[in-house]
Design a protein around this motif. Structure first.
Motif, PDB file in Angstrom:
ATOM      1  N   LEU A 150       0.751   1.421   4.534  1.00 27.09           N
ATOM      2  CA  LEU A 150       1.417   0.225   5.057  1.00 27.09           C
ATOM      3  C   LEU A 150       2.467   0.604   6.104  1.00 27.09           C
ATOM      4  O   LEU A 150       2.612  -0.063   7.132  1.00 27.09           O
ATOM      5  N   ARG A 151       3.210   1.681   5.822  1.00 29.74           N
ATOM      6  CA  ARG A 151       4.214   2.118   6.787  1.00 29.74           C
ATOM      7  C   ARG A 151       3.577   2.514   8.114  1.00 29.74           C
ATOM      8  O   ARG A 151       4.080   2.200   9.202  1.00 29.74           O
ATOM      9  N   GLU A 152       2.406   3.157   8.051  1.00 27.15           N
ATOM     10  CA  GLU A 152       1.682   3.529   9.269  1.00 27.15           C
ATOM     11  C   GLU A 152       1.285   2.287  10.057  1.00 27.15           C
ATOM     12  O   GLU A 152       1.354   2.261  11.288  1.00 27.15           O
ATOM     13  N   ARG A 153       0.907   1.232   9.367  1.00 30.45           N
ATOM     14  CA  ARG A 153       0.505   0.001  10.062  1.00 30.45           C
ATOM     15  C   ARG A 153       1.686  -0.698  10.728  1.00 30.45           C
ATOM     16  O   ARG A 153       1.524  -1.401  11.713  1.00 30.45           O
ATOM     17  N   THR A 154       2.882  -0.517  10.169  1.00 24.79           N
ATOM     18  CA  THR A 154       4.048  -1.131  10.799  1.00 24.79           C
ATOM     19  C   THR A 154       4.422  -0.427  12.091  1.00 24.79           C
ATOM     20  O   THR A 154       5.044  -1.023  12.972  1.00 24.79           O
ATOM     21  N   GLY A 155       4.060   0.878  12.190  1.00 24.49           N
ATOM     22  CA  GLY A 155       4.468   1.646  13.357  1.00 24.49           C
ATOM     23  C   GLY A 155       5.927   2.053  13.322  1.00 24.49           C
ATOM     24  O   GLY A 155       6.461   2.538  14.326  1.00 24.49           O
ATOM     25  N   LEU A 156       6.592   1.879  12.185  1.00 24.72           N
ATOM     26  CA  LEU A 156       8.014   2.185  12.081  1.00 24.72           C
ATOM     27  C   LEU A 156       8.242   3.550  11.450  1.00 24.72           C
ATOM     28  O   LEU A 156       7.493   3.962  10.559  1.00 24.72           O
ATOM     29  N   SER A 157       9.264   4.218  11.903  1.00 18.96           N
ATOM     30  CA  SER A 157       9.694   5.456  11.253  1.00 18.96           C
ATOM     31  C   SER A 157      10.554   5.097  10.042  1.00 18.96           C
ATOM     32  O   SER A 157      10.798   3.912   9.755  1.00 18.96           O
ATOM     33  N   LEU A 158      11.044   6.112   9.342  1.00 18.90           N
ATOM     34  CA  LEU A 158      11.916   5.849   8.202  1.00 18.90           C
ATOM     35  C   LEU A 158      13.199   5.132   8.636  1.00 18.90           C
ATOM     36  O   LEU A 158      13.667   4.207   7.961  1.00 18.90           O
ATOM     37  N   SER A 159      13.743   5.561   9.754  1.00 15.86           N
ATOM     38  CA  SER A 159      14.944   4.888  10.265  1.00 15.86           C
ATOM     39  C   SER A 159      14.642   3.459  10.672  1.00 15.86           C
ATOM     40  O   SER A 159      15.457   2.549  10.489  1.00 15.86           O
ATOM     41  N   ALA A 195       4.082  -5.046   7.652  1.00 18.63           N
ATOM     42  CA  ALA A 195       2.748  -4.565   8.031  1.00 18.63           C
ATOM     43  C   ALA A 195       1.775  -5.708   8.263  1.00 18.63           C
ATOM     44  O   ALA A 195       0.641  -5.475   8.688  1.00 18.63           O
ATOM     45  N   GLY A 196       2.184  -6.938   7.971  1.00 19.31           N
ATOM     46  CA  GLY A 196       1.271  -8.064   8.108  1.00 19.31           C
ATOM     47  C   GLY A 196       0.141  -8.017   7.106  1.00 19.31           C
ATOM     48  O   GLY A 196      -0.974  -8.477   7.383  1.00 19.31           O
ATOM     49  N   GLU A 197       0.421  -7.457   5.930  1.00 18.87           N
ATOM     50  CA  GLU A 197      -0.608  -7.234   4.904  1.00 18.87           C
ATOM     51  C   GLU A 197      -0.337  -8.133   3.706  1.00 18.87           C
ATOM     52  O   GLU A 197       0.806  -8.257   3.255  1.00 18.87           O
ATOM     53  N   PRO A 198      -1.361  -8.806   3.144  1.00 17.86           N
ATOM     54  CA  PRO A 198      -1.153  -9.558   1.903  1.00 17.86           C
ATOM     55  C   PRO A 198      -0.598  -8.635   0.820  1.00 17.86           C
ATOM     56  O   PRO A 198      -1.014  -7.482   0.696  1.00 17.86           O
ATOM     57  N   GLU A 199       0.329  -9.151   0.033  1.00 18.38           N
ATOM     58  CA  GLU A 199       1.034  -8.288  -0.910  1.00 18.38           C
ATOM     59  C   GLU A 199       0.336  -8.125  -2.255  1.00 18.38           C
ATOM     60  O   GLU A 199       0.806  -7.378  -3.106  1.00 18.38           O
ATOM     61  N   GLY A 200      -0.798  -8.788  -2.463  1.00 15.83           N
ATOM     62  CA  GLY A 200      -1.449  -8.774  -3.771  1.00 15.83           C
ATOM     63  C   GLY A 200      -1.818  -7.388  -4.261  1.00 15.83           C
ATOM     64  O   GLY A 200      -1.480  -6.998  -5.386  1.00 15.83           O
ATOM     65  N   ARG A 201      -2.511  -6.587  -3.439  1.00 16.14           N
ATOM     66  CA  ARG A 201      -2.965  -5.264  -3.866  1.00 16.14           C
ATOM     67  C   ARG A 201      -1.784  -4.340  -4.151  1.00 16.14           C
ATOM     68  O   ARG A 201      -1.733  -3.667  -5.185  1.00 16.14           O
ATOM     69  N   ALA A 202      -0.804  -4.309  -3.231  1.00 15.25           N
ATOM     70  CA  ALA A 202       0.339  -3.412  -3.415  1.00 15.25           C
ATOM     71  C   ALA A 202       1.146  -3.787  -4.647  1.00 15.25           C
ATOM     72  O   ALA A 202       1.597  -2.921  -5.398  1.00 15.25           O
ATOM     73  N   LEU A 203       1.321  -5.085  -4.886  1.00 12.50           N
ATOM     74  CA  LEU A 203       2.088  -5.501  -6.055  1.00 12.50           C
ATOM     75  C   LEU A 203       1.340  -5.218  -7.352  1.00 12.50           C
ATOM     76  O   LEU A 203       1.954  -4.915  -8.383  1.00 12.50           O
ATOM     77  N   ALA A 204       0.000  -5.302  -7.313  1.00 13.85           N
ATOM     78  CA  ALA A 204      -0.770  -4.954  -8.508  1.00 13.85           C
ATOM     79  C   ALA A 204      -0.583  -3.480  -8.855  1.00 13.85           C
ATOM     80  O   ALA A 204      -0.382  -3.121 -10.030  1.00 13.85           O
ATOM     81  N   ARG A 210      10.511  -3.983  -6.532  1.00 13.02           N
ATOM     82  CA  ARG A 210       9.435  -4.910  -6.174  1.00 13.02           C
ATOM     83  C   ARG A 210       9.685  -5.532  -4.794  1.00 13.02           C
ATOM     84  O   ARG A 210       8.764  -5.684  -3.985  1.00 13.02           O
ATOM     85  N   GLN A 211      10.956  -5.861  -4.510  1.00  9.97           N
ATOM     86  CA  GLN A 211      11.280  -6.487  -3.231  1.00  9.97           C
ATOM     87  C   GLN A 211      10.995  -5.545  -2.063  1.00  9.97           C
ATOM     88  O   GLN A 211      10.588  -5.995  -0.983  1.00  9.97           O
ATOM     89  N   ALA A 212      11.198  -4.225  -2.264  1.00 11.43           N
ATOM     90  CA  ALA A 212      10.907  -3.276  -1.190  1.00 11.43           C
ATOM     91  C   ALA A 212       9.418  -3.272  -0.863  1.00 11.43           C
ATOM     92  O   ALA A 212       9.028  -3.208   0.313  1.00 11.43           O
ATOM     93  N   VAL A 213       8.567  -3.352  -1.875  1.00 10.43           N
ATOM     94  CA  VAL A 213       7.127  -3.416  -1.643  1.00 10.43           C
ATOM     95  C   VAL A 213       6.763  -4.692  -0.882  1.00 10.43           C
ATOM     96  O   VAL A 213       5.960  -4.675   0.062  1.00 10.43           O
ATOM     97  N   GLN A 214       7.379  -5.810  -1.258  1.00 14.86           N
ATOM     98  CA  GLN A 214       7.099  -7.074  -0.578  1.00 14.86           C
ATOM     99  C   GLN A 214       7.541  -7.028   0.880  1.00 14.86           C
ATOM    100  O   GLN A 214       6.828  -7.522   1.764  1.00 14.86           O
ATOM    101  N   GLU A 215       8.704  -6.433   1.143  1.00 14.11           N
ATOM    102  CA  GLU A 215       9.187  -6.360   2.528  1.00 14.11           C
ATOM    103  C   GLU A 215       8.286  -5.475   3.377  1.00 14.11           C
ATOM    104  O   GLU A 215       8.022  -5.783   4.548  1.00 14.11           O
ATOM    105  N   LEU A 216       7.798  -4.370   2.801  1.00 11.44           N
ATOM    106  CA  LEU A 216       6.909  -3.492   3.560  1.00 11.44           C
ATOM    107  C   LEU A 216       5.595  -4.196   3.879  1.00 11.44           C
ATOM    108  O   LEU A 216       5.061  -4.069   4.993  1.00 11.44           O
ATOM    109  N   CYS A 217       5.049  -4.949   2.931  1.00  7.94           N
ATOM    110  CA  CYS A 217       3.831  -5.730   3.186  1.00  7.94           C
ATOM    111  C   CYS A 217       4.064  -6.741   4.300  1.00  7.94           C
ATOM    112  O   CYS A 217       3.205  -6.950   5.165  1.00  7.94           O
ATOM    113  N   ARG A 218       5.237  -7.374   4.286  1.00  7.38           N
ATOM    114  CA  ARG A 218       5.550  -8.363   5.326  1.00  7.38           C
ATOM    115  C   ARG A 218       5.607  -7.708   6.703  1.00  7.38           C
ATOM    116  O   ARG A 218       5.063  -8.242   7.678  1.00  7.38           O
TER     117      ARG A 218
END
Length: 312
Positions: free
Chosen positions: A17-26, A61-70, A51-59
């Protein structure tokens, strides 16, 4: 501590997901409520993210959060120890009092009344020395023989029934185990790119998921120290350029050969962009197409361009 298999799968999903965002750690730290060091621990499986960190990363990345939250739910259950709190089988309580050596402990519950056994006379076999039932005589003997035959048939049916029940239970257990097993490793349709060919023209490779597993056609370092890549997704049939390590005001351009091909552009707008990947929109390209990419630094008018060819 070595992460569990579930935690390792969650960390791998977060890195994708982080790769899809194109963002570095900073960049993640700048766009979320969590620090750079926290994201480093979450992505490497050193700590369980909230849990909120996973949701923010999905947001992002433009990715539905269902799989990551499961995956997070499964990992969090094992992490907190709830998965180990399975009910234990009931055991018979042991007596706490130690009997005296000179006395034999008596049962606390009287044994059930048992009918006295029927005594059947026997004779010794001529060759084996085994005891054989003595054949009964008279009407009562015939009734006894009939009763013994019926009992033998009932015992045989009981053994056969137990065997069938064991087979059925074993198969049922296997079926239940297979039903509880994880789903196929094949990527679900929700993870596939959402466009193809001309439908990808001008769209973001991250939002459309074409940037999930691309091919790198060429990578170059510019005179300013910035890097540029041309990427291509075979399934989407589209290419795009990206840069990182650039400065505020730097620009990149990409165009495919052929008359009327649009120019796709991107610009480094702020400090967050300097610490992240910056992408151009996509342009549809077929195998064999030549893609021309240029870097335009803000510090001077020197324009650095290079060509790459889409793989067959």
């Amino acid at each position: 501590m070595t992460p569990s298999p579930e935690h390792a799968r969650l960390a791998a999903e977060l890195r994708a997901l982080r790769e899809r965002t194109g963002l570095s750690l900073s960049g993640l730290a700048a766009k979320t409520a969590y620090s750079r060091s926290s994201w480093e621990r979450y992505l490497n499986g050193k700590a369980l993210p909230p849990r909120q960190a996973v949701q923010e990363l999905c947001r992002l990345a433009g990715e539905p959060e269902g799989r990551a939250l499961a995956l997070w739910e499964i990992t969090e259950s094992g992490w907190s120890g709830r998965a180990k709190e399975a009910p234990r089988p009931a055991t018979v309580p042991q007596a706490t009092a130690t009997p005296r050596p000179e006395a034999t402990p008596r049962p606390t519950v009287a044994p059930p009344a048992v009918a006295p056994p029927t005594v059947v006379s026997a004779q010794v076999g001529p060759s084996s020395g085994q005891l054989l039932p003595r054949p009964p005589s008279g009407p009562s003997g015939r009734r006894t023989a009939t009763l013994m035959a019926v009992l033998a048939a009932v015992c045989a049916l009981a053994v056969a029934g137990a065997t069938v029940a064991l087979v059925v239970l074993t198969r049922g257990h296997g079926a239940a185990h297979r039903a509880a097993a994880p789903a196929s490793s094949a990527a679900p349709s929700s993870n596939r790119p959402t466009c193809r060919g001309a439908a990808c023209e001008g769209l973001s490779p991250m939002v459309t998921k074409c940037g999930a597993e691309p091919e790198t056609l060429v990578r170059r370092r510019m005179s300013t120290g910035a890097w540029m890549e041309v990427r291509y997704n075979r399934w989407c049939g589209a290419s795009w350029a990206r840069t990182w390590g650039a400065r505020v005001g730097d620009r990149i351009e990409m165009t495919a050969d052929g008359a009327g091909s649009p120019v796709r552009r991107a610009k480094i707008k702020d400090d967050v962009d300097t610490d992240a990947f910056v992408y151009t929109p996509m342009t549809a390209t077929l195998p064999g197409t030549v893609v021309r990419t240029c870097f335009l630094p803000a510090a001077n008018d020197t324009k650095e361009c290079f060509d790459s060819r889409v793989t067959q």
